[in-house]
Each structure stands twice: as C-alpha cells, then as structure tokens.
Write an enzyme that holds these catalytic residues in place. Structure first.
Site, PDB file in Angstrom:
ATOM      1  N   HIS A 108       2.460  55.298 -72.014  1.00  0.00           N
ATOM      2  CA  HIS A 108       2.256  56.044 -72.917  1.00  0.00           C
ATOM      3  C   HIS A 108       1.804  55.320 -74.460  1.00  0.00           C
ATOM      4  CE1 HIS A 108       4.464  58.768 -70.502  1.00  0.00           C
ATOM      5  NE2 HIS A 108       3.954  59.959 -71.300  1.00  0.00           N
ATOM      6  N   GLU A 121      -8.066  64.793 -65.205  1.00  0.00           N
ATOM      7  CA  GLU A 121      -9.085  64.143 -66.452  1.00  0.00           C
ATOM      8  C   GLU A 121     -10.254  64.210 -65.838  1.00  0.00           C
ATOM      9  OE1 GLU A 121      -5.967  63.345 -65.213  1.00  0.00           O
ATOM     10  OE2 GLU A 121      -4.455  63.691 -66.952  1.00  0.00           O
TER      11      GLU A 121
END
Ligand SMILES: Cc1ncc(C[n+]2csc(CCOP(=O)(O)OP(=O)(O)O)c2C)c(N)n1
Lengths: 386, 343
Positions: free
Chosen positions: B143, B74
């Site tokens: 999540h 990322e």
C-alpha cells in the site's frame, strides 16, 4: 449464549444463507453439444443463395490472399506472416456480419478479416512488412490496430461498445482471439466486464487447435471454450469454424442480439490452422501429418464449393471466375508489395506525444543530422558532413 | 457549461483551508461538468466515493454512467478505458493503490502509452490514470509503493505529480484536458495536507511539464516532487541555521521533464541534491543527476547527490520511518556537497 437463547430461536429452521439469491438457469446459456453446422444439413435449405455465393467468392479470395502473403515472406517482402489458411470461413464471416458503423478488433492472425471488410491489403500488411505498426486509420475503417499482445484487444472492444451504448449509438464490436488467448487474464476480464455492462460485443474464439505448438488440452480443462461463457452469464455458441454458412449465421445472430441490447455472446469456432504458426515455425515438431490430412477433408473452401455445385448454385465457370478474381487480387498485391515501402525515420518522433517534448526535439535533431550526413556520404562518397 | 469560475457568480470567493483530497475531487467534478466526455471509472469510486473519498459525490451528481463502480480488475478497467477513449470519451481511471496498478501494466505499457504512436497519430488516447502513491500513512504491505520509475521509463506516457493543494487541482485539470495519456500520481500522505485555497476561483495550470521554484536560495538546489516536497521545504528552513540558503525545485511533472528550470537553478547554485521516496537504484534521481551533469558540468562544485528510499521492498509500517527520506538525511547530503573546497 446457547442456540435456545438466540433471538427468534423458537422459529429457528435451517434456511439458505440470507444473501443468497436463486441461481439463474444456466441452460439457455449452454452451447450445443456439437458444433453447429449448416452445410450438408437441413439448415442449408434456409440459407440465402446470394450470401452463400458471396461467401464462396470471399473464401476463394481469402485462400489466395493467404498463399500470396506467405509467398511474400519467402521473397523477403514480409518480415513474418501468421497465415489463416484453413480458417478463412471465420475470417470472412467475421467481416461480413458487421455493418459499416460496427467495429472489428483483430489479432495478428486476422489481416484477412480486415481485408474482407474492405481494408486495402497493403495497409493491412504494413505491421508484418515492418514499415509501420498500423498502416491505416482505425477510426476511418472501424478496425482496431492488429493486436499482438494476446487477448489485450478484448477489453478495448468492451470499452468501445460500452461507450457507444452510453452515447446511444447503434454500434457492435466484434473481437477476435485464438484458443491460446482464452487463457490470458484479459480474456477473463473482458468477458466479465462485457457481461456486467451488457455491452454490445461479440467474442469470436477461433479454436484452431494450437497456440504455436501447445494443443488445447494443455490450455484448458473446460468442457469447451464456449462453455466458459456460462460462468460470465452470457451465451456460449459452438460452431463448425470451417462451415462458412454456419459461422456467418451464428455470428450474425450474436451481432443481432448485441444490437437488441441483450448483451455479449461468446462464439467458439472449431477450426484448424493448416499452416505452421508463422512462416518461421516448424509444425512438424508438434503435430502429425495424419491430423492435417483429416482436416484437409474438412476444408472450408471445398465444403462450401461442393454444396454450391451440388445445389446447382455454382458451376465450373463460376468456380473459375472466382479463382480468376482472386488471381487478379494476388497479382495486384504482389506488384504493390514488390515496391519498397517509403520509410519515414523522422516520423519516429512525430507521434509519441501530441506536442513534442524538448527531449524528443533534441533527439529528432540528432537523427536528422545523422541522416543528412548519410545522404552527404552517399552523394559524394566521402565522409563530408561528418 | 459551468466552469468553476462561472459558478462563483459574483459571490465573494475567500480562500479557506482546503485539503489536497478536496482539491482533487473538485478538479474531477469541474472537469466532468465542463466536458460531458469525461468519465470516471474504478473500484469503489461510485457509491463509496473511493477509498480516499476523492470521487465523493460524483456518481450522485453525474450518474453511474459517468462515475462507474467497475468489476474488480485493473487490466479490465484500463483496457475498457482504452476502448472508451477509442470511441471519443475521456476516461479518468482510479487505481485504488500504487501496488494495485500493477495488474494494468500490460494495458498501460502496450496500449495506453503506444496507441498514438502505433497509429501514426490517428488515434490518441486521452486517458488519465490516477494512482495514489508513496508511503508515510502506516499502510500495510503493498500500500506504499513509489512506482514512478516504471512509468517514466515508458515513452508515450506523461507522469505528473502534485505536491500542493493548488497544484492538485490545476495539474489534474490539465491532465484530464491533455490529449495524451497521463499517469497522475497522488502523494497519498499529502491527501490531508491543507492550504488556503478557494474552490470557487481555483488557479488552473495551463499546461503540464513546467517545474516551479518553491523556495529561492543561493547555496544549493534541492530537486524533488510529490510527497518529498514538504520534507525538502522543512530541510531548507532548518538549513538556515547551518548557514545554507537552499533553493527548492518542485518538478510537478517527471515527463515531460523541465530541464530548463532545473538546469537554470543548478547553474545558479552550483550544487544539487535530488530527493525522492522511490528506491535510488534505477530511480528518477539517477536520470535527473545525469541530466544535470550533462547540462551543468562546468557549474558544478560537487557531484549531484541523491537522497532516496533504500533499495528494498517497502518496509512494514512500523519500520517505514527508517526508509523514508527525512529532513536529517537531506541535510546530511547537503553537508556532503564539498563545501571545504569553497574556502
Ligand atoms: C501476452 C503474449 N504472450 C505471448 C505471446 C507470443 N505468442 C504469439 S502468438 C502465440 C500463440 C497464440 O495462440 P492462439 O491464441 O491460439 O492464437 P493463434 O496463434 O493460434 O491464432 C504466442 C504464445 C504474445 N503475442 N502475447
């Protein structure tokens, strides 16, 4: 179900796993066993005398620039200066191998590279003086802002080079980082992206022995920093970072390779930080004088100067001339840095967003009022305007 | 140049039920078609179309160079996007999930948010970082985070979040067109929410930073955004039976913050509850409550209350319903707005 009952069992023979592909030969990617050198070797015969003289003039200037900037910290004119004394060969070569259209991505230690590329030294030093974060327009000079968060400039270089390639532009990015910075995650991610994208980037690691106080042995167990390249599938090159001719050649080769569309290169330049980490650091706490002395005998300016004198390319007058030019640069820098910078407090709000938010407008107005009151106070010696 | 409107080309453009996911995908597509500098990059965004299928079809239509499956890193994705923006591109980065945007924080905080400022305006970064966020989809650990407080506490970023299908399109278009970096938070539990919406004639939002009143009312104001908007709308309907006529404000953008719309509403109603999933302590609600108090003190009949996620790490999916602010908690808060004093 037994093995015999499996479909195709009759033909069963152990094979490599189905998805496995033969490993590409790492040999061409491996760095030389020793740092590549030009000065004092046979290779010097092929070196362009004009380039050597240019490098020499820049090294002398660079050495003087470092001394002047360090002096400016003592006079309170710079907040801090991370000197590149001893590393001038890397700084200068990095600047000289690039074309106008190429990009340089310097770290906080690399103001000299920016200056050697032609940036006004005062503009290069505003970050370290403390009046503005970046004293120049990066796009105008194709020099990214000096970067302090370690290794975070490396993915920028990759992205920029990638974008240039997508546009079909012939642009190479050269990114500089220290040995300590190679331990950061961004170093890994940048090299991996660069190799996968075949981006026209050159990574120059200046292995100057220390990350502030921490020696390389505590930083990595790799055979060398250059060897790290192999894991990413790009060539690693090991070079004597104090041999300006060698650094220039190795970086030049890497830039040419990138230009040909053959992808990135990792260059480890073995050098030494002669000064403390910055003027605020005390290097005697972590290294011994004898080590520093050994490196003094391998000084980048003297190495090149000797070679040029011995080969008759330079004489004592030439050396003097280079020194005088460096003195003039230093004197001009000193004079200009002795003037107080113009501060623009209202600019604090000017460039946070393209359009100022209501919130910032209100805060800017509050600061404006404070400044006006201060000025009133200074002019009238009263609390008027409070 | 083909705009969404132009491709409609005289055909009748009837609104049909569309999902937020479709509207987001359409916004990306239209932005890419209109502006060749728009590049999408992220994990699985190419061949797969993203784990939520938001980028479905983009690689096919625009090629791998415009919609790129990157290596899985990322910080590298966002860092590369910074370099691409430095060279004049307009990158749209997809973070796969809220909690997986954290590795990119250094790039976001130190460079994306600051580049315009640290270069004296010379080098703005028009980067959009799309982050699916929030819970309610039964996601296992890591999540379901609501990470908006980190983003809104970082000067230099815009923080935008849609709550409706139409806004998903309009706000994403506006974010990509913005010359500033935008963290675009997509409420993942609303990805499959539907509304009548015509992709052929989508209403574009001209600028970001304006809140909108989703329901007018006189008794109290619910202030919310993203995944909590449907909760507040439902609460407002349920409140009718209790005799409360609630106004609902959808912020749409946390940065810039629309003080004007919020304060105007609270001045009218005299009471306010802020609702969000993000933990309450240090969360957006505290900032919003303070801003209301500073602006509307003399109009307030009761303290501004907050209904927020608990101050706990996000729970396992089988327990998430206990954590998420629901209709009952919102109504409980409304009930605590010191109505006795009125009579
Ligand atoms: C992400 C990050 N962590 C820590 C620091 C503080 N710091 C500044 S310089 C430095 C040492 C870096 O050493 P190296 O990469 O070898 O470069 P050198 O200073 O020797 O040029 C450290 C730890 C920083 N700037 N950024």
């Amino acid at each position: 179900m037994t093995v015999q009952e499996l479909p195709g069992a009759a033909a069963y023979r152990p094979t490599p796993p189905p998805a496995w592909k033969p490993i590409t030969d790492p040999a061409p990617l491996l760095p030389d066993p020793e740092p590549y050198r030009v000065l004092g070797t046979d290779a010097v015969a092929d070196a362009d005398p004009e380039l050597l003289l240019r490098l020499h003039a820049e090294l002398v200037r660079g050495r003087r620039y470092n001394a002047q900037a360090t002096a400016l910290t003592k006079q309170g004119r710079l907040a801090v200066y991370p000197s590149s004394t001893g590393q001038e060969a890397c700084e200068v070569a990095a600047a000289l191998v690039l074309e106008e259209r190429d990009w340089l991505f310097p770290s906080y230690r690399d103001t000299l590279a920016a200056v050697a590329r032609g940036l006004d030294p005062v503009e290069a030093l505003t970050l370290l003086r403390g009046d503005r974060h970046t004293g120049y327009d990066p796009r105008e000079h194709r020099i990214a802002p000096l970067c302090t968060p370690l290794a975070t400039q490396l993915p920028h270089a990759v992205g920029l080079a990638h974008a240039a390639r997508l546009k079909g532009d012939d642009v190479v990015a050269l990114a500089m980082v220290g040995d300590g910075g190679t331990s950061e995650g961004d170093f890994h991610e940048a090299l991996n992206f660069a190799a996968v994208w075949k981006a026209p980037v050159v990574f120059l690691v200046q292995n100057n022995g220390f990350a502030i106080s921490v020696p390389l042995a505590k930083q990595t167990a790799a055979p060398s920093l250059a060897h790290k390249a192999v894991g990413y599938g790009m060539p690693g090159r090991l070079v004597d970072g104090n041999d300006a001719a060698a650094v220039h050649q190795v970086l030049g080769d890497a830039v040419a390779r990138a230009r040909r569309g053959e992808g990135p290169t990792l260059v480890e330049a073995v050098t030494y930080r002669m000064d403390a980490h910055t003027n605020a650091d005390d290097a005697t706490r972590y290294r011994v004088d004898s080590e520093v002395e050994a490196w003094k005998a391998h000084d980048p300016v003297r190495l090149l100067e000797r070679e040029l004198l011995e080969r008759g390319l330079l004489d004592e007058t030439g050396v003097e001339r280079a020194k005088e030019a460096a003195e003039r640069m230093a004197a001009a820098l000193r004079d200009r840095m002795n003037a107080d910078p113009e501060l623009a407090p209202m600019d604090l709000f000017a460039h946070v967003y393209a359009e100022q938010t209501d919130q910032l407008r209100a805060q800017a107005a509050a600061l404006r009022a404070e400044l006006d009151a201060e000025q009133d106070h200074d002019e009238h010696g009263t609390e008027a305007g409070r | 140049m083909t705009t969404a409107a132009a491709t409609a080309g005289g055909r009748t453009t009837k609104a049909k039920p569309a999902t937020m996911a479709q509207a987001l995908g359409r916004a990306l597509r239209d932005s890419m078609a209109e502006d060749s500098t728009v590049h999408v990059l992220g994990e699985d965004v190419g061949t797969l179309g993203g784990v939520f299928r938001i980028t479905d079809g983009l690689a096919k239509e625009f090629g791998d160079d415009r919609c790129t499956d990157t290596p899985l890193a990322e910080a590298g994705i966002l860092g590369a996007a910074v370099g691409m923006a430095m060279y004049g591109l307009r990158p749209v980065v997809e973070m796969q999930f809220d909690a997986f945007a954290y590795p990119a924080f250094e790039q976001l905080m130190s460079h994306v948010a600051k580049m315009r400022n640290r270069t004296g305006g010379a080098m703005p970064l028009p980067i959009t970082v799309r982050v699916p966020y929030g819970g309610g989809i039964g996601g296992v650990e890591h999540h379901s985070d609501s990470s908006e407080a980190y983003y809104m506490a970082t000067p230099g970023l815009h923080v935008v979040t849609p709550a409706t299908v139409e806004d998903a399109y309009g706000l994403l278009r506006a974010s990509i067109a913005s010359d500033d970096p935008v963290v675009f938070l997509e409420p993942k539990r609303l990805y499959w929410s539907k509304a009548d919406w015509s992709p052929e004639a989508p209403a574009a939002v001209e600028s970001i930073g304006r809140a909108v009143v989703r329901r007018s009312g006189r008794s109290a104001t619910l202030i919310t955004y993203g995944p909590s908007l449907p909760v507040c709308m439902e609460a407002a309907e349920a409140a009718v039976a209790e005799g409360w006529d609630l106004e609902v404000v959808d912020l749409r953008s946390l940065v810039p913050f629309d003080d004007e719309t919020v304060a105007a509403s609270v001045r009218r109603t005299g009471r306010a509850v802020v609702v969000h999933e993000s933990p309450g302590f240090g969360g957006p609600g505290g900032e919003i409550a303070a801003r209301i108090t500073e602006r509307c003190f003399h109009h307030l009949e009761a303290p501004v209350l907050r209904v927020a996620g608990f101050d706990i790490p996000y729970p396992p999916p089988m327990l998430e319903r206990h954590h998420l602010p629901g209709v009952d908690r919102v109504l409980d808060a409304v009930a605590r707005l010191q109505w006795e004093a009125d009579s």
